[in-house]
Structure formats: C-alpha cells, structure tokens
Design a protein around this motif. Structure first.
Motif, PDB file in Angstrom:
ATOM      1  N   GLY A  43      38.471 -12.360   1.725  1.00  0.00           N
ATOM      2  CA  GLY A  43      39.905 -12.286   2.019  1.00  0.00           C
ATOM      3  C   GLY A  43      40.369 -10.857   2.268  1.00  0.00           C
ATOM      4  O   GLY A  43      41.384 -10.627   2.916  1.00  0.00           O
ATOM      5  N   LEU A  44      39.613  -9.895   1.756  1.00  0.00           N
ATOM      6  CA  LEU A  44      39.937  -8.481   1.997  1.00  0.00           C
ATOM      7  C   LEU A  44      39.705  -8.111   3.461  1.00  0.00           C
ATOM      8  O   LEU A  44      40.358  -7.226   3.997  1.00  0.00           O
ATOM      9  N   PHE A  45      38.756  -8.790   4.092  1.00  0.00           N
ATOM     10  CA  PHE A  45      38.319  -8.366   5.425  1.00  0.00           C
ATOM     11  C   PHE A  45      38.609  -9.366   6.538  1.00  0.00           C
ATOM     12  O   PHE A  45      38.489  -9.037   7.717  1.00  0.00           O
ATOM     13  N   LEU A  46      38.913 -10.614   6.175  1.00  0.00           N
ATOM     14  CA  LEU A  46      39.093 -11.637   7.215  1.00  0.00           C
ATOM     15  C   LEU A  46      40.463 -12.292   7.126  1.00  0.00           C
ATOM     16  O   LEU A  46      40.998 -12.477   6.033  1.00  0.00           O
ATOM     17  N   HIS A  47      41.020 -12.672   8.270  1.00  0.00           N
ATOM     18  CA  HIS A  47      42.236 -13.481   8.292  1.00  0.00           C
ATOM     19  C   HIS A  47      41.883 -14.871   7.759  1.00  0.00           C
ATOM     20  O   HIS A  47      40.735 -15.305   7.864  1.00  0.00           O
ATOM     21  N   SER A  48      42.900 -15.571   7.238  1.00  0.00           N
ATOM     22  CA  SER A  48      42.607 -16.849   6.583  1.00  0.00           C
ATOM     23  C   SER A  48      41.966 -17.849   7.545  1.00  0.00           C
ATOM     24  O   SER A  48      41.019 -18.541   7.180  1.00  0.00           O
ATOM     25  N   ALA A  49      42.475 -17.914   8.795  1.00  0.00           N
ATOM     26  CA  ALA A  49      41.919 -18.885   9.742  1.00  0.00           C
ATOM     27  C   ALA A  49      40.439 -18.594   9.992  1.00  0.00           C
ATOM     28  O   ALA A  49      39.598 -19.499   9.979  1.00  0.00           O
TER      29      ALA A  49
END
Lengths: 427, 171
Positions: free
Chosen positions: A328-334
């Motif tokens: 979650g630190l590095f990626l968008h939720s989708a």
C-alpha cells in the motif's frame, strides 16, 4: 522461479516509468510468447478484450459519474450544511463536519479521491479561514475520505469482488459497521485535537437549524436510501444500483435542486471516464497475468508453500496484513487488488478464510495505503488543496492512521465486526 | 525539433484530445443510459435481452479509447520518481527504453487485435444478430493505435519543450 522472474521484469519496467498496466501487459505477453510461441499473440488481444468487458465492473464508471453529478449540483454543499447543523456545536466542529460529510458522501460515491476532491475543496479552505492549522485540515479531510472505500458503495470492493469471485452486495454490507465505527472514532480524535489546538465552536446547536438543514438536504439524503436500499433489499444488483445512483443524482440535482453546472459536469465526466479507463486497463492487463500464472499453477504453488509453513488462518491474515500494508506504500489500491488478489485467493480459501471477511481486510489495508507516502493518492490530493507539506500533514495524520489500523485489527481478528450484518441479512 | 513542428504538435495534440474527450463522454453517457434503461425495462416486465452484452462491450470501448485519453493526460498509474531524478544521458536512455517497451507492446496489441478483428468478420453478437462481433472487437486495435498516437504526441510535446500535464490520481 517463474513468479520471481516476472516480478523482477515488472519491477524494472515500473522503475523505468512504464505505466503499471502496460508493464503487466509486457511481462505477461512476453511470458505467454516464451512458453507458447508467437501463436499466443492473438490470445493476448482476446484476453485483454474479455478482461475489459467485465460486466460487474460496469458499476465503477457509474458510481464515479454519480459522484460527479453530485458535485455539479450542490448536493455536497447541502450535506456539509446538514453535518454543520448536527455537529457544528462541538469544539473543532468543522473537522467533525468533514468526517460527518465524508460519511454521507461515502454512501453515494465509493471513491476516496472523489470524496476528498469534492468535500476538501470546500471544507479545507473554510478550515484555514477559521484558523485551523493547514496540516490538520488536510489530514482530517484525507483520512475521512478513506471512509468512502469502507462505507458502501466502494469501488475497491467492486474490484475485489470481481477478482475474488466474492459477492459485492455482501462486501458492501460488511463495510457498514467498520466504516461507521472508523468515522465515529475519527470524530473523537478530531475533537481531542481541536481542544488541544484551541479551535472554535462552529455554531450553537439548534433544533430549528437541524430541521431546516434536514429539509434542504432531504432529497440528497434520500439518494443513499434509494441506492443502498435497492441493492441491499435485492431490488437491483450492484451494477443496476450504480445506474440508479446516476439517475437519482440527475433527478435530484437537475430537476429538484435545479443546480446542474454543465461545464463542471462535462469536466467531471471526462475525468471519471479517464479514471475508469485507468482502472479497467489495469484489470484487463491483470487478466493477462492471471491467465499465464494460472496456466503455470503459480497461485496454487504459493498457497501450498505457505500452507506448508502454517495453516492457521490468523497467522495467514497477519502475514497478508503486513504484506498489504507494505505494498500500500507503493501501489494504488486498484493496482494492488488486480495484481495480488488472483495470486493470494487460493491461499485464502485453502486456510478457510471467508472471502467477504478478507475483502474487508484488503479494503482497509489499501485505505491505509491511500494515506501513506510515497504513493498516497488521497493524501496528495488533500495536501494540494491545502497547499500543505506532505510530511507535515503525515505527522498529524498518524493519529487518524492509528484509528484505521485499530479498525483493521478489529476487523481482522473479530470477524463478527464485518460479518455480523452479512450473517443476519444473507446467510 | 523545427519551429514548424513546435507549432503543429500542440495543435494536433489538442485535436486528438478533443476527439477522445467526446468519445469518452459519449461512452459514459451511453453506458449510463443502457444500464438505467435496463433497470426500467426489467421492472416493467420487458427485460432487454441485449443489455449484458452491449453494456460489457461499451465498458471495453471506454477502457481502450479512454486509455488513449489517459495516455495523453499522463493519467496512467506509474512510478515516475526514479526517472525524474535522473539527468542527462541516463535519463535519455531510460526514456528510450520506456518508449520501446510502451510502443512495442501497444504495436503488438494493435497487430494482434487487428488479426482477431479480421478473424471475427462474418460473425455477429448473440443478442443482437445485426451487429458484427468485429465491430465490438475493433476497440482493441483502434484503442491501441490511439494510445500509440497519444504516447508519440506526448514524446513530441516533451521534445518541443511544452510542459507535460500534471499526473492525475486514480479512484
């Protein structure tokens, strides 16, 4: 070995600033061609088309469009007025109004970025004008906006449901208690911080004022009743409910309030279409990845390896929580949902975790991810509206993130919290 | 880049952007209309048999044509920080590698999509026998070509020294 090679190739492309959807496509189609030759190429186009023509995901653009219409018709403004009449008498009332209005808005929009853009653009400047510190105004708006993905309807839940084969309606119902609980706890913390900062009371509580605000916002409040009532009551499906949300927003905003701003609607529709395309291209590219990984049995191997270490659902949930918090630190939720869910679902099912319960765990984790830099879409939007430094806002935001973490732990280890209403209504 | 090229790149870009914006608005409106009509007709006891198939195709079209617009607006989710921190030749090399990967993939999808579209010629939708399946599948090659055009225009815009749009955020 296959997974590691694909992961490294994907990482290299993403670091080169190749869009994640394209990077997924390059790696997956490359792997398909390596294993089956150039004959696999037409299959790439077919899988991309089938992946994008994903019927349950039609709800995504429609909920985005409904939120855009709400914004263009003064519905947001009325919800803010109602929240002010209800909680404006408490010290730091505008912060509480932000959380309260976010909870109302969440019942129609389903997108945290839409929530913070719609409400933050009105409430953050107002908080600044009344002497609220910029980082506090941005932090409370940003964290409250995350309630939009927990309280139904929720775009990440629709995506998860499509990827995991879980009931979207049950996911929506499971989000009610954690979302309301998170909102109330945020209001408590916002009040305590307001006392510390010596922030003003907004207005005295008057029943007359509440009644007038209720009357003015009555139709706006009817929207979630129509949409969620229709979905939960089995009258319409989640996709049809999204269509109903668009229709109801047009009728209420355009014909009852008569405040439709066509220019704003045009811009918001285009932005909504672009957001949908961004998410759906990711979904289509992840279909390529899933097709290949399933052919070479990678998800099953991952599940078997972890079950070999532990078959305790609690230990697996702890492991997955940690994993989702980090990505979650590095990626968008989708992106996180379409990349990870197809790989971990066999493991989740193997250890007997309820897919709806896990859906809430994933949604909360990725909701927290929207608040944690470097990749924190909602936080960045709030900071840009407040013109506040992201690290200063993050320091204040830690208190609200702590609330989201507490709700996450509760949802993870007390499954009755998300599943009580699901059991009551559907099982 | 010549002065003439510097002048036409923003004009072409604006034209492509406007065309894609109209396509996206039309598709969003069509999708909403189809779903709302389907609810009304189903409740009236006259369910539209073509609803599922047509709505799913509209979503696919929105995905591919909208992706062209997202490419032009630099809205696709990515991680630009590392490349932004590079300078000089290393940044140039990274940009070339990026474009090879992006344009190579889009070119392959356009070619494969064209093969599929041609292969579907003569077949028709199950629920709407008058509509060729090739028409629905054509969104893949045409969308990929739109993305390629948008990507090339972004590169030319960068080369012409026109500032790129701010990155946008997803839902």
């Amino acid at each position: 070995m296959t997974l590691l090679a694909m992961f490294l190739a994907l990482l290299a492309l993403v670091l080169l600033d190749v869009p994640i959807a394209i990077a997924l496509g390059v790696v997956s189609s490359g792997a398909m061609i390596l294993s089956r030759g150039l004959d696999a190429l037409p299959n790439v186009a077919l899988v991309l088309f089938d992946g994008s023509a994903n019927f349950p995901l039609i709800a995504v653009p429609l909920f985005i469009l409904a939120g855009a219409i709400m914004n263009a018709t003064g519905i947001s403004r009325r919800l803010i007025a109602l929240a002010t009449a209800l909680v404006g008498f408490v010290r730091g009332g505008l912060a509480l109004v932000t959380v309260g209005a976010s909870m109302f808005f969440a019942e129609i929009s389903g997108s945290a970025v839409a929530d913070v853009a719609a409400l933050g653009s009105i409430l953050i400047p107002e908080m600044r004008r009344k002497g609220y510190p910029g980082p506090f105004a941005a932090a409370v708006s940003s964290s409250a906006a995350t309630l939009a993905v927990i309280i139904p309807p929720s775009i990440p839940m629709i995506l998860y449901g499509a990827m995991a084969g879980a009931s979207v309606v049950e996911l929506f119902v499971a989000g009610i208690i954690p979302g309301v609980l998170g909102g109330l706890l945020m209001m408590g913390v916002a009040h305590l911080m307001a006392v510390r900062y010596g922030l003003p009371v907004e207005q005295a509580f008057q029943l007359r004022r509440v009644w007038m605000a209720l009357r003015d916002a009555g139709w706006a409040l009817a929207l979630p009743v129509i949409i969620l009532g229709g979905i939960f009551g089995g009258w319409v499906t989640a996709t049809e409910g999204a269509g109903l949300a668009v229709l109801a927003a047009i009728v209420v905003g355009g014909f009852i309030y008569r405040e439709l701003d066509w220019r704003q609607l045009r811009v918001a529709t285009i932005e909504g279409g672009v957001q949908t395309a961004v998410v759906m291209l990711l979904v289509a590219a992840s279909a390529l990845m899933s097709t290949h990984l399933t052919e070479v049995q990678v998800p099953q191997e991952v599940a078997a390896a972890i079950v070999g270490l532990t078959d305790s659902p609690w230990a697996v949930l702890a492991l997955l929580n940690l994993f989702f918090l980090v990505i979650g630190l590095f990626l968008h939720s989708a992106a996180a949902i379409v990349l990870v869910i197809p790989i971990v679902m066999p493991l989740v099912r193997a250890v007997g975790i309820d897919p709806v319960h896990f859906g809430l765990v994933v949604t909360l984790n990725l909701g927290i991810g929207q608040q944690t830099p470097p990749v924190a879409s909602v936080l960045v939007t709030a900071c840009s509206i407040a013109k506040a430094d992201i690290w200063e806002v993050s320091k204040v935001n830690l208190r609200f993130i702590a609330i989201l973490l507490a709700v996450l732990l509760l949802v993870t280890y007390v499954p009755a919290v998300p599943l009580f209403l699901v059991q009551l209504l559907y099982r | 880049m010549t002065a003439a090229a510097r002048a036409w790149v923003p004009r072409v870009r604006a034209g492509v952007e406007r065309a894609l914006e109209w396509a996206v608005m039309g598709l969003m409106a069509a999708l909403a209309t189809v779903v709302i009509a389907a609810v009304i007709f189903r409740k009236a006891g006259a369910a539209l048999v073509w609803y599922d198939e047509v709505a799913a195709i509209l979503l696919a079209w929105l995905t591919f044509y909208g992706s062209g617009l997202a490419t032009l607006k630099q809205a696709h989710i990515g991680f630009p920080r590392l490349v932004q921190r590079l300078s000089g030749r290393s940044r140039g090399a990274a940009v070339v590698l990026r474009e090879v990967a992006v344009l190579g993939f889009l070119g392959a999808v356009a070619y494969a999509g064209w093969q599929v579209t041609v292969g579907l010629w003569g077949t028709y939708l199950v629920s709407l026998p008058a509509v060729p399946r090739a028409l629905s599948a054509s969104a893949v090659p045409l969308g990929a070509l739109a993305c390629m055009a948008a990507e090339l225009l972004s590169v030319f815009t960068w080369r012409a020294g026109v500032p790129a749009p701010e990155r946008e955020d997803g839902p």
